[in-house]
Design a protein around this motif. Structure first.
Motif, PDB file in Angstrom:
ATOM      1  N   GLY A 170       0.774  -0.955   0.128  1.00  0.00           N
ATOM      2  CA  GLY A 170       0.153   0.003   0.051  1.00  0.00           C
ATOM      3  C   GLY A 170       0.818   1.337   0.060  1.00  0.00           C
ATOM      4  N   GLN A 171       2.089   1.243   0.755  1.00  0.00           N
ATOM      5  CA  GLN A 171       2.904   2.278   0.713  1.00  0.00           C
ATOM      6  C   GLN A 171       3.573   2.450  -0.693  1.00  0.00           C
ATOM      7  N   GLN A 172       3.825   1.560  -1.094  1.00  0.00           N
ATOM      8  CA  GLN A 172       4.543   1.588  -2.540  1.00  0.00           C
ATOM      9  C   GLN A 172       3.628   2.177  -3.569  1.00  0.00           C
ATOM     10  N   GLN A 173       2.345   1.843  -3.533  1.00  0.00           N
ATOM     11  CA  GLN A 173       1.242   2.468  -4.236  1.00  0.00           C
ATOM     12  C   GLN A 173       1.258   3.737  -3.967  1.00  0.00           C
ATOM     13  N   ARG A 174       1.214   4.187  -2.869  1.00  0.00           N
ATOM     14  CA  ARG A 174       0.982   5.784  -2.611  1.00  0.00           C
ATOM     15  C   ARG A 174       2.587   6.535  -3.049  1.00  0.00           C
ATOM     16  N   LEU A 175       3.583   5.619  -2.820  1.00  0.00           N
ATOM     17  CA  LEU A 175       4.770   6.514  -3.533  1.00  0.00           C
ATOM     18  C   LEU A 175       4.537   6.435  -4.895  1.00  0.00           C
ATOM     19  N   CYS A 176       3.868   5.558  -5.770  1.00  0.00           N
ATOM     20  CA  CYS A 176       3.798   5.825  -7.096  1.00  0.00           C
ATOM     21  C   CYS A 176       2.903   6.824  -7.564  1.00  0.00           C
TER      22      CYS A 176
END
Length: 270
Positions: A170-176
């Protein structure tokens, strides 16, 4: 004075009702070799609304999304006919700078795809390419602002030097998403951004979409009809390469005008 106040209220309401068309598509057809994947799709996408594309697998919704920032250019067999405009300018015209187009129309993919770089460098990547920061302080401000808008700053501010791939899904998607908005786009395309995430991470992404609405024109492809109903104000239903119906999300889900839409919404196929 009462009449003046009443007039001000009416004017404010009218201003709130104004819809700014950001992108338009007219009679868009897409072919992969001899196979036609999309047939005569026409739609207007507004600045103020989140627009959801729904429909069964293979119906053309992701294909059309990829047309909106010319990602289909990367597929050798793809051919796009028709007209897609951003602020009235045809994005398929000769001489269009596709790199600049994709800065204006960013995309977030189904599977989070952070670069194998630090959290900081993931967000800074686009601004560096486009020369958006003159100094380190400028870049720091862009990175912080983008992570704040993506709801990730508090979780990332003490680990900016760590790899983006070490974050949770989920953090990776928000980073993207932070990486996409770092170049200050006008449109954000999201291709099933929550399909690989757990319910808690999905809820955070949906909250983020709602917070970003109005600042960017947002288009989301989703298989999750409940998600479409939660996050969007406009919905387009695709089936077998055609856009069957497009309108207010509330109407699409409660009183669709097309039998195929009703059948899909009620679970008769999908």
């Amino acid at each position: 004075m009462a009449d003046l106040n009443a007039g001000s209220v009416v004017a404010a309401r009218n201003a709130a009702d104004v819809v700014t068309t950001k992108m338009t598509a007219r009679n868009v057809n897409v072919y992969y070799g001899a196979k036609q994947a999309l047939k005569d799709v026409s739609i207007d996408v507004s600045q103020e609304n989140v627009t959801a594309f729904i429909g069964p697998s293979g119906c053309g919704k992701s294909t059309f999304l990829r047309c909106m920032n010319r990602m289909n250019d990367t597929v050798a067999s793809a051919r796009v006919e028709g007209e897609i405009k951003l602020d009235g300018e045809d994005i398929y015209k000769g001489g269009m700078d596709v790199v600049q187009l994709r800065a204006r129309v960013g995309m977030v993919f189904q599977k989070p795809n952070p670069f194998p770089k630090s959290i900081y460098d993931n967000v800074a990547y686009g601004p560096r390419i486009h020369g958006l920061a003159a100094t380190k302080a400028d870049m720091d401000a862009i990175v912080e602002g983008s992570l704040r808008r993506a709801g990730l700053w508090d979780e990332a501010k003490d680990r900016l030097g760590e790899s983006g791939t070490a974050m949770s899904g989920g953090q990776q998607q928000r980073l993207c998403i932070a990486r996409a908005i770092a170049v200050d786009p006008e449109v954000i395309l999201m291709d099933e951004p929550c399909s690989a995430l757990d319910p808690i991470a999905t809820a955070k992404i949906e909250e983020l979409i709602d917070e970003l609405r109005g600042r960017y024109a947002i288009v989301i492809v989703t298989h999750n009809m409940q998600q479409a109903a939660r996050v969007s104000q406009k919905t387009a239903f695709f089936h077998l390469g055609t856009m069957v119906e497009y309108g207010d999300t509330s109407m699409i889900f409660t009183n669709p005008s097309e039998p195929r839409t009703k059948d899909y919404i009620t679970g008769r196929y999908g």
